[in-house]
Design a protein around this motif. Structure first.
Motif, short mmCIF file in Angstrom:
data_model
loop_
_atom_site.label_atom_id
_atom_site.label_comp_id
_atom_site.label_asym_id
_atom_site.label_seq_id
_atom_site.Cartn_x
_atom_site.Cartn_y
_atom_site.Cartn_z
N THR A 1 6.82 -70.46 19.22
CA THR A 1 5.49 -70.61 18.63
C THR A 1 5.25 -72.07 18.30
O THR A 1 6.06 -72.70 17.62
CB THR A 1 5.38 -69.80 17.33
OG1 THR A 1 5.77 -68.45 17.57
CG2 THR A 1 3.96 -69.82 16.79
N GLY B 1 -0.45 -72.67 17.56
CA GLY B 1 -0.62 -71.24 17.74
C GLY B 1 -0.33 -70.71 19.12
O GLY B 1 -0.38 -69.50 19.35
N VAL C 1 1.90 -69.30 22.02
CA VAL C 1 3.16 -68.55 21.99
C VAL C 1 3.65 -68.31 23.41
O VAL C 1 2.87 -67.93 24.29
CB VAL C 1 2.99 -67.19 21.26
CG1 VAL C 1 4.28 -66.39 21.30
CG2 VAL C 1 2.55 -67.43 19.81
N HIS D 1 0.51 -72.65 12.45
CA HIS D 1 1.20 -71.43 12.84
C HIS D 1 2.71 -71.59 12.65
O HIS D 1 3.28 -72.62 13.00
CB HIS D 1 0.88 -71.09 14.30
CG HIS D 1 -0.54 -70.61 14.47
ND1 HIS D 1 -0.86 -69.29 14.63
CD2 HIS D 1 -1.72 -71.28 14.48
CE1 HIS D 1 -2.17 -69.16 14.73
NE2 HIS D 1 -2.72 -70.36 14.65
N ALA E 1 6.05 -65.94 15.22
CA ALA E 1 5.48 -64.80 15.94
C ALA E 1 6.58 -63.80 16.20
O ALA E 1 7.76 -64.16 16.30
CB ALA E 1 4.84 -65.24 17.26
N CYS E 2 6.21 -62.54 16.31
CA CYS E 2 7.19 -61.50 16.64
C CYS E 2 6.52 -60.45 17.50
O CYS E 2 5.29 -60.30 17.50
CB CYS E 2 7.78 -60.87 15.37
SG CYS E 2 6.59 -59.93 14.39
N LEU F 1 1.67 -58.64 20.04
CA LEU F 1 2.23 -59.83 19.41
C LEU F 1 1.61 -60.03 18.04
O LEU F 1 0.40 -59.89 17.87
CB LEU F 1 1.95 -61.06 20.29
CG LEU F 1 2.59 -62.38 19.86
CD1 LEU F 1 4.08 -62.36 20.15
CD2 LEU F 1 1.92 -63.54 20.57
N ARG G 1 1.29 -62.84 14.95
CA ARG G 1 1.51 -64.25 14.61
C ARG G 1 1.28 -64.47 13.12
O ARG G 1 0.38 -63.87 12.52
CB ARG G 1 0.56 -65.16 15.38
CG ARG G 1 0.59 -64.99 16.86
CD ARG G 1 -0.34 -66.00 17.53
NE ARG G 1 -1.14 -65.35 18.56
CZ ARG G 1 -1.57 -65.96 19.65
NH1 ARG G 1 -1.30 -67.21 19.86
NH2 ARG G 1 -2.30 -65.31 20.53
N ALA H 1 0.42 -67.41 10.30
CA ALA H 1 -0.11 -68.77 10.13
C ALA H 1 -0.43 -69.02 8.67
O ALA H 1 -0.58 -68.08 7.88
CB ALA H 1 -1.37 -68.96 10.98
N THR I 1 -2.24 -59.81 18.55
CA THR I 1 -2.75 -60.00 19.90
C THR I 1 -2.37 -58.80 20.74
O THR I 1 -1.19 -58.47 20.88
CB THR I 1 -2.14 -61.26 20.54
OG1 THR I 1 -2.45 -62.39 19.71
CG2 THR I 1 -2.70 -61.50 21.93
#
Length: 200
Positions: free
Chosen positions: A135, A139, A141, A167, A170-171, A178, A180, A182, A199
């Protein structure tokens, strides 16, 4: 809460959860374990200690420095430990290493990572440590499978307009989507608040 036992070890390059608790990785290559999954309930202090008894120091050459790092354990034993490291002098490459018997790290390849636009990038492992998630501060990824297919998926940075965000991580969710994390700065003052973006 406060972390006890890591004073004088330099800045942190990364932190990861394991079954035992928290693992901290420093920019100079030291590894610390903070056992348990929360600090002391009465003191707010999380006791940490060097992990030299079961993990070697990270492969950081003399004079080099890490800017980002991630740790994971495949299985229940330390010989399944893997790390991803980004060195300050090679910011476009994440090196992958596996802990080997005898106190050493063996190189397992590398992943090219996106330019971070002046922000420090953040690394993390997904699944059963079979995926590296990179990441950037802006932002973007990149998800890179570490299995035989080596598939790579890139997600563009969210459109934020005039909003200032940094950001941090993310996982991958079980659904494959996804998530994220931030920090968003308030329009007035220097107050930052966390935000989550999913996402699909």
């Amino acid at each position: 809460f406060a972390l006890d036992g890591i004073g004088g070890s330099g800045a942190l390059a990364g932190a990861s959860w394991t079954q035992r608790g928290l693992v901290l990785l420093t920019t100079s290559g030291d590894v610390f374990r903070c056992d348990g999954h929360r600090p002391g309930s009465h003191t707010g202090v999380w006791a940490c200690s060097g992990a030299a008894e079961d993990l070697p120091a990270l492969p950081v050459p003399e004079g080099a420095e890490l800017v980002s790092a991630a740790f994971a354990e495949r299985g229940s034993h330390h010989d399944g430990a893997v790390v991803a490291l980004v060195y300050k002098h090679m910011p476009q490459v994440a090196g992958l290493f596996r802990a080997a018997p005898g106190g050493a790290w063996h190189a397992e390849g590398e992943v090219h990572v996106p330019r971070s636009g002046g922000h420090i990038m953040h690394l993390g492992f997904g699944g059963e440590a079979d995926e590296l998630i990179v990441t950037t501060g802006a932002g973007e990824v990149v998800r890179r499978r570490l299995t035989a297919d080596r598939a790579t998926t890139t997600f563009a940075a969210p459109v934020g307009g005039a909003v200032v965000r940094e950001h941090r991580a993310a996982c991958a969710l079980h659904s494959g989507d996804l998530l994220r994390l931030a920090l968003r700065r308030a329009e007035e003052g220097n107050i930052w608040s966390p935000e989550l973006f999913e996402t699909l």
